[in-house]
Design an enzyme around this catalytic site. Structure first.
Site, PDB file in Angstrom:
ATOM      1  N   LYS A  31       0.849  -1.185   0.000  1.00  0.00           N
ATOM      2  CA  LYS A  31       0.000   0.000   0.000  1.00  0.00           C
ATOM      3  C   LYS A  31       0.881   1.229   0.000  1.00  0.00           C
ATOM      4  O   LYS A  31       1.953   1.236   0.614  1.00  0.00           O
ATOM      5  CB  LYS A  31      -0.908   0.030   1.238  1.00  0.00           C
ATOM      6  CG  LYS A  31      -1.730   1.314   1.365  1.00  0.00           C
ATOM      7  CD  LYS A  31      -2.507   1.388   2.669  1.00  0.00           C
ATOM      8  CE  LYS A  31      -3.201   2.735   2.807  1.00  0.00           C
ATOM      9  NZ  LYS A  31      -3.968   2.872   4.059  1.00  0.00           N
TER      10      LYS A  31
ATOM     11  N   GLU B 245     -11.653  10.618  -4.803  1.00  0.00           N
ATOM     12  CA  GLU B 245     -11.593  10.663  -3.344  1.00  0.00           C
ATOM     13  C   GLU B 245     -10.815  11.881  -2.861  1.00  0.00           C
ATOM     14  O   GLU B 245     -11.230  12.564  -1.914  1.00  0.00           O
ATOM     15  CB  GLU B 245     -10.960   9.388  -2.798  1.00  0.00           C
ATOM     16  CG  GLU B 245     -10.850   9.365  -1.273  1.00  0.00           C
ATOM     17  CD  GLU B 245     -10.283   8.061  -0.747  1.00  0.00           C
ATOM     18  OE1 GLU B 245      -9.512   8.128   0.240  1.00  0.00           O
ATOM     19  OE2 GLU B 245     -10.593   6.994  -1.300  1.00  0.00           O
TER      20      GLU B 245
ATOM     21  N   GLU C 233      -8.862  12.568  12.385  1.00  0.00           N
ATOM     22  CA  GLU C 233      -8.164  11.378  12.896  1.00  0.00           C
ATOM     23  C   GLU C 233      -7.250  11.654  14.079  1.00  0.00           C
ATOM     24  O   GLU C 233      -6.279  12.417  13.982  1.00  0.00           O
ATOM     25  CB  GLU C 233      -7.346  10.734  11.776  1.00  0.00           C
ATOM     26  CG  GLU C 233      -6.684   9.428  12.208  1.00  0.00           C
ATOM     27  CD  GLU C 233      -6.108   8.635  11.058  1.00  0.00           C
ATOM     28  OE1 GLU C 233      -5.506   7.582  11.302  1.00  0.00           O
ATOM     29  OE2 GLU C 233      -6.261   9.073   9.896  1.00  0.00           O
TER      30      GLU C 233
END
Length: 383
Positions: A135, A367, A187
């Site tokens: 990733k 996104e 976050e």
């Protein structure tokens, strides 16, 4: 006027503002700066706090921002004064309509262009097929420039960010002469209160829809998305491994839940732990966690290499940490997301997306565009 709202409205550029779900802080002046040298950052923060203590005075705290590359200087200070109030989310006045931003004749430039970013995502996916990279989080920026002779009203901008999402993590922090880092991050990296630790990794997300039925459908689909669940599991496993050496007990839920912001749905897992050593500070654990796969990728060094090769800009403080810590080691450190750096008449906005082998370049580009909306709405600009 509520205390939290009063602190928000009292902010002026040059001050330091941070609002979290536990408190609102407005700091003025600089009693001491955290130095940049060869010592580990948590040790430098400890030393600065110890040196800043005054007989009979309140316990000092450190407040500021840490860059993505923690080997670079951080913008951390012990403020001269700190006013503290409850959370903005608990203040009913903060939900009042912030009003529309004044027209500023914004010019928006995408760096890189959407098609270039999509090509970088495709290149990362191709690299994963060769093994060695699971990733990588790839980012892009928007350069939002005011009309000549105009500068953004940072106090008003901060107020709109806070009122759009009063339950999040909202900040405005100087990062250098004439530079201010502003944002509204969803976050929490880690918090410490006494012997208790909490981390809240977010990974896997989808843009929200203005249509209620479609928005609910997207949220439900996210909870079932194999691609997003795999991406989220990578991050949670990394957080678990980084926190475990510091904890006598650690609780990691088996399944993620949903977190909603104004622009996005995110998969979320709240990880809780009990410290094994009471001398471990919030920043000790934050530095062990950073960078998580949610902002960098995995394996970490391979992801860093991909970022260096595919992102045509320096991240600076984006995907670093902002937060506070007191002399007892308690504190909150937040992942620096949904943010911009303001310099004169220019705002540089940042957004990123997690790329895995199943990623679609067009979807990841969309996104990032959705993540820009938090800031674009606050300044009255659009892509």
């Amino acid at each position: 006027m509520g205390v939290a709202t009063g602190l928000l409205d009292a902010y002026r550029p040059g001050a330091r503002f941070l609002a979290t779900p536990t408190r609102t802080l407005l700091a003025e002046g600089v009693r001491a700066e955290v130095p940049f040298d060869e010592k580990p950052l948590p040790d430098r923060v400890r030393a600065a706090l110890t040196a800043a203590r005054r007989p009979g005075g309140e316990r000092p705290l450190v407040l500021g921002a840490i860059p993505f590359d923690t080997g670079r200087p951080a913008a951390l200070v012990v403020p001269e004064t700190v006013a503290e109030g409850p959370s903005l989310g608990s203040d009913p006045l903060v939900t009042l309509d912030p009003g529309a931003p004044e027209p500023a004749g914004w010019t928006v430039t995408e760096v890189p262009a959407p098609e270039v970013y999509a090509a970088a995502v495709a290149a990362a996916v191709a690299r994963m097929s060769g093994g060695g990279l699971d990733k990588v989080v790839l980012a892009r920026t928007l350069e939002v420039a005011a009309a000549p002779g105009r500068e953004p009203d940072l106090a008003a901008l901060l107020g709109r960010l806070a009122r759009n999402d009063p339950s999040g993590y909202v900040f405005a922090l100087p990062t250098g002469p004439g530079r201010t880092l502003l944002g509204a991050s969803p976050e929490l990296l880690v918090s410490r209160r006494g012997g208790d630790l909490v981390a809240n990794p977010l990974a896997g997300s989808v843009p929200r829809s203005p249509d209620l039925a479609e928005d609910v459908r997207r949220a439900a689909a996210l909870l079932e998305s194999a691609k997003d669940l795999r991406e989220h599991a990578m991050v949670v496993d990394s957080v678990r491994a980084a926190m475990a050496p510091y904890c006598a007990a650690l609780d990691v839920p088996e399944h993620p839940t949903l977190v909603r912001t104004a622009a996005m749905w995110h998969l979320s897992t709240t990880v809780t732990g009990r410290l094994a050593d009471p001398d471990t500070t919030a920043l000790d654990v934050a530095c062990a966690l950073h960078p998580t796969p949610a902002v960098c990728g995995t394996p970490t060094e391979e992801a860093r290499s991909a970022i260096a090769g595919l992102e045509p800009f320096d991240r600076g403080y984006f995907t670093g940490m902002v937060g506070w810590q007191d002399a007892g080691g308690d504190g909150e450190w937040i992942v620096t997301l949904r943010c911009a750096e303001a310099t004169g008449g220019l705002l540089r906005l940042f957004a990123g997306a997690g790329v895995v082998s199943a990623s679609d370049p067009a979807a990841e580009t969309a996104e990032t565009a959705a993540k820009f909306r938090t800031f674009l709405r606050a300044v009255g600009a659009a892509l």
